[in-house]
Design a protein around this motif. Structure first.
Motif: not given
Length: 150
Positions: A9-14
């Motif tokens: 997962p990406t930071a955007k997902d987080a």
């Protein structure tokens, strides 16, 4: 031709995951705050209505948050949020309900024991709410500190 595949997962997902959880938490918190605002005893109809809303929103929030999966196989933040919503739901259906039952009695039927009970219930609502708020705040701090959801 090379294709790059993200390994997680990406930071955007987080951020999206955090925002989803906090939307649920905030909806329940606002309903609880609306209920607290009506406990001054000035409008019993509003007190009853805000209790119904608080109970319904905390139940809906519990249903929604229980459907979420952990983020990147880490549960701490989700567990803190589940505990928060579960606690507020229990407070709505138990202590808050008891308060309303007492507070909506005919004023001639209210005893000193009733007044003491409402104060005790109110204290429990405040202390339990503060306790679970601290847990979720700590989980969010860990999220920010570690840069990911734990």
């Amino acid at each position: 031709m090379l294709a790059f595949v993200s390994c997680g997962p990406t930071a955007k997902d987080a951020v999206a995951y955090n925002d989803n959880i906090m939307t649920i938490v905030n909806n329940v918190t606002l309903a609880q705050n609306d209920f607290f605002d009506q406990t001054d005893g000035h409008n019993m109809d509003s007190l009853v209505l805000t209790l119904k809303t608080y109970s319904a929103k905390s139940k809906t929030g519990l249903d929604e948050i229980n459907k979420l999966a952990p983020f990147a196989e880490k549960r701490e933040f989700l567990d803190a949020a589940v505990n928060f919503v579960k606690t507020l739901n229990a407070l709505a259906d138990n202590e808050s309900k008891q308060m309303v039952e007492i507070m909506t009695k005919d004023s001639t039927a209210v005893t000193e024991a009733d007044v003491t009970k409402v104060e005790e219930l109110s204290d429990k609502l405040n202390s339990e709410s503060e306790k679970v708020s601290k847990v979720i705040e700590d989980a969010q701090t860990a999220l920010k500190t570690n840069g990911n959801l734990k």
